[in-house]
Each structure stands twice: as C-alpha cells, then as structure tokens.
Design an enzyme around this catalytic site. Structure first.
Site, PDB file in Angstrom:
ATOM      1  CG  HIS A  20     -23.798  -8.290 -48.541  1.00 27.18           C
ATOM      2  ND1 HIS A  20     -23.619  -9.064 -49.675  1.00 27.18           N
ATOM      3  CD2 HIS A  20     -24.589  -7.278 -48.914  1.00 27.18           C
ATOM      4  CE1 HIS A  20     -24.249  -8.518 -50.685  1.00 27.18           C
ATOM      5  NE2 HIS A  20     -24.859  -7.423 -50.261  1.00 27.18           N
ATOM      6  CG  ASP A 120     -21.617 -11.864 -50.141  1.00 25.99           C
ATOM      7  OD1 ASP A 120     -21.888 -11.689 -51.352  1.00 25.99           O
ATOM      8  OD2 ASP A 120     -22.230 -11.290 -49.227  1.00 25.99           O
TER       9      ASP A 120
END
Ligand code: NAG
Ligand code: NAG
Ligand code: NAG
Length: 459
Positions: A20, A120
């Site tokens: 991520h 994110d």
C-alpha cells in the site's frame, strides 16, 4: 488565480502494510514531478520510510516530497507475534489521532496549511479530517475495480448470501451485481463477509464505504477499458472515478527505475524468448513449506528456467539444496526490479499471489499468470484473471501442488490455451498503453487529478 501562485500543500496518508505505501508513494512521485512547485508531505509509520526515501534520492530529486513518521500504535516494547493482523489492529486503533497530531505538527513546522488530503482509501476517517480543515479528500483505491465494487455492495452481498444459506454457500455467484457475475462468494475478502464490526479491520473497511460519498474523487490504478461494466457502474455510484493506471509502463518513467542490483536482466538476456517463469508472491508472505517444495518439484521435473524473488530468509535453508542443484536453470534473488523483469522478452509466465499492483504490471508487460492467491482481494483477482479476462490460470485446488503446478505450467507455456492467454493479455496491454498515452483516458484523468490535488483552496 493560477494554482501555483498560492502555496499548495498536499498531505498523503498511507496505510502502512503490504505494498500500500509503495503504491501511494508512486502516485505522489508522479504528481510531484508534474507539479514541482507544490509541496507533498507523505505520512507513514517509521520503520522503512527512511529506506524508501533514500532510494528515491538516489534517483534524482523530488525535493518537493518530504516524509513524516506517524505512530504505529504498537505498545512500548512490542515484539511481533507472528499474526499479521496484530500490527494492523494496533495501527487502526491509533487512527485517526496519530495522523491528526502529526498533521498539526507539520503545519506548524512548515508554516504551510494543508490544501488537500490524498489518502489510501482504507483511511475513510480522512473524510472527517478533510471536512474539519475545509479541504478536499481524494482517496486512492490501490486494488482493482471489482473489489472496490464488491465493497460498495457489501450490504447487498451479505443479504443475498444470508438468504442463500450464508457465505458457506461458496458457489453462490454475484450475478445480481453489474459486472460481478463471475465472482463467487468464496472469492470475496474475508473482511467483507465479516458481520463482526467490532473487529478493527472489517470496521475500517465498512466505514470506508460509508465515507466514499464525501470524496471529491476516487483514484484507481487501472484503466477505463479494463472492465467497462464495472467501471461505469462505479462511475454511476461515486462522485468522480479517476482511473489513472497503469501507474508505470516499462517504456516510460525512467526516473522510477530502480537499481538492478542482483543482475536479473543480464541473466535474462541469456535465456530463450518466453521461456522463463518469474516467481514472486509479494511482500507480505511466503507460501507454506509443503507448497514451496511442491513448486520446486514441478519446476525441476519440467526443467523450467526460473527467476525467483525470494524475500523470506527463514525459509531459505529449506530450499538451499534446490537452488544449488538448479543453478544452471535458475536464479534466486531477494529483490528484483519487477516491472523490467516482466517486460523482458525471456519471461513467459508470472507465478504470482495476484496482488493488484503485480497484476497491473503483468498486464502492462503482457505476461500471462499462474495464480496462487492468499488473502484480501487476491482470490477475487484470480477469478477475474482466469474466468473473465482469460489471461492466466489458477492452480487446481487453490494451493501449490506438484501436479497442479505441472498442469498450470503446461497450459500456459505449451498448450493452445496459453496462446489464447497471450493474445488476450496483449490486447489489454495495448489498451493500457493507449490509456496512458497522450489524450488517453488515464492520461486525461491524471490531469484532472493533478488539478484537484494541487489547486489551493481560497480561489
Ligand atoms: C515554479 O515557480 C518558479 C518560481 O516561483 C516559476 O518560475 C516556475 O514557472 C514555476 N513552475 C511551474 C511549473 O509552475
Ligand atoms: C511505510 O511504513 C511501513 C511500515 O513501517 C513500511 O513497511 C513501508 O516501507 C513504508 N513505506 C514508505 C513508502 O515509506
Ligand atoms: C490530442 O488531442 C489534441 C486536441 O484534440 C490533438 O490536437 C492532438 O493531435 C492529439 N494528440 C494525439 C497524440 O492524438
């Protein structure tokens, strides 16, 4: 007023697990290169912020990106228990206060107010922080459109499965959802199916979908032509869906190129065209011992040249003998410049865990896949790869066995169906290449994104 005459300051908030943060940083690098006068602050937990940022410096510049460490939530003196969910749960419990505190400190340190939150997508609480600051929130979904859609339809899915005998009814498909008819209940991320919202991770994901309507735009590392039905449905449900991928193509982005420190490309130069299996199961885990052994037996029996990105030192001794015995056909390294390896003409198949970034890289390079998915969106990705796009194959039974691996290798490398996969993935590659080229959809979407994240507020 032009966006660069006022000071813009983009804060990027990472979810510090698996790939991520790397993917978010990649996007930030692209934006920072396109907007050299805008300041980008990258917030992540401590551990390897430093490592990543030192490699960036090697490759020239990005003076306008700075990294800031946030608290990971782990108690003083914490020692990793072996359960990957523990650090995730600690981190989630520390949010949003760890980010808020650091954001305030950084504004004080730099004297620059934050003008946009690029985060994110998992960090749905960012919608509230952005509201308090009066700035736009732009979530980045680092996985694919099918899994995003499945999350958006969580309630409908749980309801349908309940009436069909629960998630245990594994063969139940999602034919009642646009573009998801090939997906089975058993392909879905376990967090999505959890009705236990006391658990931090499922709760975080559920809060994320509740927050999406407050996003200024949602960014994905994919391209419009990849799956128009799902993409159009997402566009009808969300404010602004900006598909800007593939984030990297082998032919461009020389400033992102990483050192080939283990000479993978030189080794590949000596192999025959489309003959090599590239093996990498991502950054999070290595398959269990019996599966690793099954894989090595299959490789040896078929005598397939291989290059293996092997990151788990604890399992190296177990395979040491295999690696030595096969060093005439194989190369094992702790790290590869993956995109360039996949782009090399000697590589004929990618043996992968089906993480979304790996999948996009495989498409960008036109390499068919053999899939051994583990968790999260990976099983769903395997389903789409095999049954929808037909650009790869899973392994019979879902785990690595010698027989399953031999037949998957046969299919991809020798049989007609492998040729079909190569034709299909070449078409997707072409579509991806057009999308990021001038006037392509991803290129245009990137410009829109750039405008959103870099314009300062009080215009
Ligand atoms: C960045 O700022 C400098 C100096 O303020 C200016 O000369 C330059 O044109 C700006 N560049 C861009 C891309 O806006
Ligand atoms: C972010 O933090 C995590 C955990 O500390 C680390 O593994 C990762 O490499 C960092 N990523 C970046 C881009 O700084
Ligand atoms: C992109 O679009 C512009 C405006 O329509 C046009 O002038 C230009 O030639 C196009 N470029 C390419 C590579 O198609």
């Amino acid at each position: 007023m032009s966006s660069t005459t006022k000071k813009s300051h983009v804060a990027a908030l990472a979810f510090p697990f698996a790939s991520h943060p790397n993917v978010l940083l990649h996007l930030v690098q692209k934006l920072a290169a396109a907007a050299p006068n805008v300041t980008f602050s990258f917030f992540n937990t401590t551990i390897s912020n430093q490592k990543l940022f030192s490699t960036i410096k090697l490759h020239g510049g990005y003076e306008n990106i700075k990294s800031y460490d946030v608290h990971d939530g782990a108690p003083e003196g914490y020692v990793f228990s072996g359960n990957p969910l523990d650090p995730i749960n600690y981190f989630i419990k520390a949010t949003p206060d760890n980010f808020k505190k650091r954001l305030e400190e950084v504004v004080d340190e730099t004297g620059l107010k934050i003008s946009c939150l690029l985060t994110d997508a998992f960090l749905g609480f960012s919608a509230e922080i952005a509201k308090e600051l009066g700035i736009p929130w732009v979530p980045f979904w680092t996985a694919g459109p099918h899994s995003l859609s499945a999350h958006l339809y969580t309630d409908a899915i749980l309801k349908a499965l309940a009436s069909a005998g629960g998630a245990q009814n594994e063969d139940r498909t999602l034919e009642f959802l646009p573009g998801l008819s090939a997906i089975h209940a058993s392909d879905l991320p376990i967090e999505l199916l959890s009705d236990n919202l006391d658990q931090p991770f499922p709760k975080m994901l559920y809060n994320m979908i509740l927050a999406f309507p407050r996003a200024k735009a949602i960014v994905q590392n994919c391209f419009d032509g990849l799956d128009p039905t799902v993409t159009n449905d997402l566009k009808s449900k969300l404010n602004q869906v900006l598909n800007i991928g593939p984030l990297v193509l082998p032919s461009q982005e020389s400033s992102f190129k990483l050192e080939d420190q283990f000479n993978c490309l030189a080794w590949l130069n000596k192999q025959e065209k489309s003959s090599v299996a590239y093996i990498c199961f991502g950054t999070m885990l290595t398959p269990p011992p019996q599966e690793l052994l099954a894989l090595t037996e299959a490789i040896q029996e078929k005598n397939v040249p291989y290059i293996w990105s092997f990151q788990d030192d604890s399992k190296l001794p177990m395979l040491k003998e295999f690696f030595e015995r096969t060093n005439n056909i194989g190369k094992v390294v702790p790290w590869t410049p993956q995109l360039e390896v996949l782009a090399h003409q000697s590589v004929g198949v990618f043996i992968t865990h089906c993480g979304w970034s790996s999948l996009m890289e495989s498409i960008a390079c036109g390499v068919p896949m053999i899939c051994r998915p583990f968790f999260g969106d990976q099983k769903l990705n395997r389903r789409v790869i095999e049954d929808v796009w037909q650009i790869g194959v899973g392994i019979k039974g879902g785990v690595l066995t010698k027989g399953g691996m031999l037949s998957a290798l046969d299919m991809v490398l020798e049989m007609e169906i492998g040729n079909k996969m190569r034709v299909n993935i070449a078409q997707l590659k072409e579509c991806a290449t057009k999308a990021v080229a001038e006037n392509g959809s991803s290129c245009e979407n990137f410009k829109i994104l750039l405008e959103i994240v870099t314009s300062s507020q009080d215009e």
